[in-house]
Scaffold this motif. Structure first.
Motif, PDB file in Angstrom:
ATOM      1  N   VAL A 113       0.841  -1.197   0.000  1.00  0.00           N
ATOM      2  CA  VAL A 113       0.000   0.000   0.000  1.00  0.00           C
ATOM      3  C   VAL A 113       0.879   1.250   0.000  1.00  0.00           C
ATOM      4  O   VAL A 113       1.740   1.415   0.872  1.00  0.00           O
ATOM      5  N   GLY A 114       0.632   2.135  -0.974  1.00  0.00           N
ATOM      6  CA  GLY A 114       1.313   3.425  -1.020  1.00  0.00           C
ATOM      7  C   GLY A 114       0.428   4.505  -0.440  1.00  0.00           C
ATOM      8  O   GLY A 114      -0.759   4.591  -0.773  1.00  0.00           O
ATOM      9  N   VAL A 124      -3.722   6.181   8.918  1.00  0.00           N
ATOM     10  CA  VAL A 124      -4.107   4.991   8.149  1.00  0.00           C
ATOM     11  C   VAL A 124      -2.872   4.150   7.837  1.00  0.00           C
ATOM     12  O   VAL A 124      -2.886   2.915   7.971  1.00  0.00           O
ATOM     13  N   ALA A 125      -1.784   4.805   7.436  1.00  0.00           N
ATOM     14  CA  ALA A 125      -0.537   4.086   7.133  1.00  0.00           C
ATOM     15  C   ALA A 125      -0.064   3.299   8.350  1.00  0.00           C
ATOM     16  O   ALA A 125       0.313   2.125   8.242  1.00  0.00           O
ATOM     17  N   VAL A 152       3.750  -1.159   3.741  1.00  0.00           N
ATOM     18  CA  VAL A 152       3.355   0.231   3.524  1.00  0.00           C
ATOM     19  C   VAL A 152       4.565   1.089   3.190  1.00  0.00           C
ATOM     20  O   VAL A 152       5.633   0.934   3.779  1.00  0.00           O
ATOM     21  N   TRP A 153       4.399   2.008   2.231  1.00  0.00           N
ATOM     22  CA  TRP A 153       5.380   3.070   2.012  1.00  0.00           C
ATOM     23  C   TRP A 153       4.668   4.395   1.920  1.00  0.00           C
ATOM     24  O   TRP A 153       3.460   4.463   1.662  1.00  0.00           O
ATOM     25  N   ILE A 154       5.381   5.475   2.141  1.00  0.00           N
ATOM     26  CA  ILE A 154       4.799   6.814   2.210  1.00  0.00           C
ATOM     27  C   ILE A 154       5.461   7.735   1.188  1.00  0.00           C
ATOM     28  O   ILE A 154       6.693   7.761   1.069  1.00  0.00           O
ATOM     29  N   TYR A 155       4.625   8.464   0.446  1.00  0.00           N
ATOM     30  CA  TYR A 155       5.110   9.521  -0.451  1.00  0.00           C
ATOM     31  C   TYR A 155       4.771  10.857   0.207  1.00  0.00           C
ATOM     32  O   TYR A 155       3.607  11.214   0.371  1.00  0.00           O
ATOM     33  N   SER A 166       3.278  -0.910  -5.898  1.00  0.00           N
ATOM     34  CA  SER A 166       2.256  -1.144  -4.874  1.00  0.00           C
ATOM     35  C   SER A 166       1.025  -1.732  -5.532  1.00  0.00           C
ATOM     36  O   SER A 166       0.893  -1.727  -6.761  1.00  0.00           O
ATOM     37  N   ASP A 167       0.131  -2.242  -4.693  1.00  0.00           N
ATOM     38  CA  ASP A 167      -1.118  -2.807  -5.191  1.00  0.00           C
ATOM     39  C   ASP A 167      -2.250  -1.785  -5.181  1.00  0.00           C
ATOM     40  O   ASP A 167      -3.211  -1.910  -5.934  1.00  0.00           O
TER      41      ASP A 167
END
Length: 517
Positions: A62-63, A78-79, A89-92, A126-127
């Motif tokens: 999940v991005g 949420v992350a 999880v990754w974060i932009y 990511s999915d």
């Protein structure tokens, strides 16, 4: 509890109103951080539920797209929660300056070992993506580099879940501010925002869902008390508005008498479809005035109706009304006029407008009204008038009113106020306004209704309900919204069973009763 949820589900607010409601909540003592935790927690629980019920969307990568404000803070909570649930999880996070609470959540996410990226080129596969770049209240156009980043994210063709509103949409008008996220699913927080019901926003919203975080009704009412109400018409409200149950002792004239004035030799089908729509309304008595040459055709399709054959012009339009002896326009509870008439029937429309009965104008009734000068003509009427234009007809009727393509809600409010009528502006999200500025919005529909004759069915259905309402003291705008909702639901049901290609107007009439069960 159910009543409160129903009331909340109907409310629609502007960005300014939502901001004022939140201020009241925070002033009463609700900590911002607590509300953020609650809202994001609801979303974090909802996403796995959606994924588990949608096999094609299953995935664990999940991005999270994080903006500088509290929308970004919601996304970071949420992350965190998805990380604890075992998602990868990754974060932009492309912004250097964040609100304090959002910054704190970002630092905590970093401490948990969640990868954080500042540029679009760094992002791993990511999915699905969760959009928390911008929430409600955005007013200025997005510019590079964030605009280019959004365009690249859209090109990934991944499912995108937006928090509150797809980033880049104007909260009130649905305008795309330079560019915008094309969401697969949008979680609207607390109360529905106006953008969700503007036609031009629909392709960006995807499936929509209200995340109810228990806003006190007192706060909503305190902020909205002096403003015209804008509401969604719900199934519960529509069913409650129908003239049901009927009294045990009644008769046909107590259940409304509707006069339809419609059809011409060229457009005989319009009269039939309007009549079939009226039949479905349950109106007690139905009279249909058509050119004499159509009388036998109408009798064969609607044997229960009183078909009034009228003298006709050389072109096959109604030349003048020839009602039965001892009958005039005041004999009816309501009149619906327009489908299939042609403009050769101008004297007939003028006669209907001069009547003192509730009047519904559609199709050529509206075109003739526009030629007469809509606002000046309508101001002379004392009785209830309902207009049901599509966008082109609306622009001809009200050339000086706000652009209906830009802001449908504002446009329909202005038109209703200036004309003193109830105006139904057709569209993917039909909007209805009364002269006082109150608005009902039909929250869902289907492109299957984009077929010739579909509007004729609505005219008949609405005319029948209007005739019944005059005997039962039901607010006109509620009746109009109920008819539009009913019509849309029939289209949706028919499309589900027959596909969007299989819902011609005659077929639509066969689903009207099914839509209520």
């Amino acid at each position: 509890m159910q009543d409160r949820q129903e009331q909340i589900s109907q409310v629609v607010v502007t960005a300014g109103q939502m901001r004022d409601i939140e201020k009241r909540i925070f002033a009463a003592g609700m900590p911002v951080v607590a509300l953020m935790e609650k809202v994001a927690g609801l979303i974090a629980r909802r996403i796995p539920e959606i994924l588990s019920n949608t096999p094609l969307l299953r995935g664990s990568r999940v991005g999270i797209l994080v903006g500088p404000g509290h929308n970004g803070g919601d996304a970071l909570v949420v992350a965190r929660e998805l990380h604890f649930r075992g998602y990868e999880v990754w974060i932009y996070s492309p912004f250097s300056k964040l609100k304090e609470l959002t910054s704190q959540h970002l630092h905590y996410a970093e401490s948990l070992g969640i990868p954080i990226y500042q540029t679009i080129e760094q992002l791993p596969d990511s999915d699905l993506l969760i959009d928390g770049l911008f929430g409600f209240g955005l007013k200025r156009n997005l510019t590079d580099p964030i605009a280019s980043a959004i365009n690249q994210l859209n090109e990934l063709s991944l499912p995108i879940y937006s928090i509150d509103l797809p980033s880049g949409l104007h909260t009130d008008t649905g305008e795309v501010l330079g560019t915008a996220i094309r969401a697969t699913h949008t979680f609207c927080l607390g109360l529905w925002k106006l953008a969700f019901f503007q036609d031009r926003a629909l392709e960006y919203l995807g499936k929509t869902e209200l995340i109810n975080f228990d806003i006190p009704l007192a706060d909503v009412e305190a902020v909205l008390k002096d403003a015209p109400k804008i509401k969604r018409i719900t199934r519960a409200k529509a069913l409650a508005t129908l003239p049901l149950p009927r009294p045990a002792v009644t008769h046909k004239y107590k259940e409304g008498h509707l006069l339809l004035i419609c059809g011409s030799r060229r457009y005989a089908g319009g009269a039939i479809l309007t009549g079939l729509g009226a039949r479905a309304s349950g109106v007690g008595m139905l009279s249909i005035a058509v050119p004499e040459s159509l009388k036998s055709l109408l009798v064969s399709h609607l044997p229960e109706a009183l078909i009034v054959g009228c003298p006709e012009t050389e072109s096959g339009a109604i030349a003048h009304l020839q009602l039965p002896e001892n009958t005039d326009l005041s004999s009816f509870n309501a009149i619906a006029c327009g489908p299939g008439l042609t403009r050769d029937a101008t004297p007939i429309v003028q006669e209907a407008i001069k009547s003192e009965r509730p009047l519904l104008l559609d199709a050529d009734g509206l075109n003739i009204l526009a030629q007469m000068g809509a606002i000046a003509t309508l101001k002379k009427r004392q009785a209830v008038t309902v207009l049901t234009p599509h966008t082109g007809e609306f622009e001809r009727l009200f050339p000086d009113v706000a652009d209906a393509k830009h802001d449908r809600v504002k446009a329909v409010q202005e038109a209703a106020a200036q004309s003193g009528t109830v105006v139904l502006l057709k569209g993917a999200r039909t909007a209805i306004a009364n002269p006082q500025g109150a608005v009902w919005i039909v929250p869902e529909s289907t492109p299957a209704l984009a077929r010739g004759g579909s509007g004729d069915v609505l005219t008949g259905l609405l005319g029948g309900l209007l005739a019944q309402a005059t005997t039962k003291q039901i607010p006109v705008e509620d009746v109009v919204a109920t008819a539009a909702w009913w019509h849309s639901q029939a289209g949706i049901l028919a499309a589900q069973e027959r596909s969007e290609l299989g819902v011609d107007a005659f077929t639509l009439t066969q689903y009207l009763m099914k839509a209520l069960t």
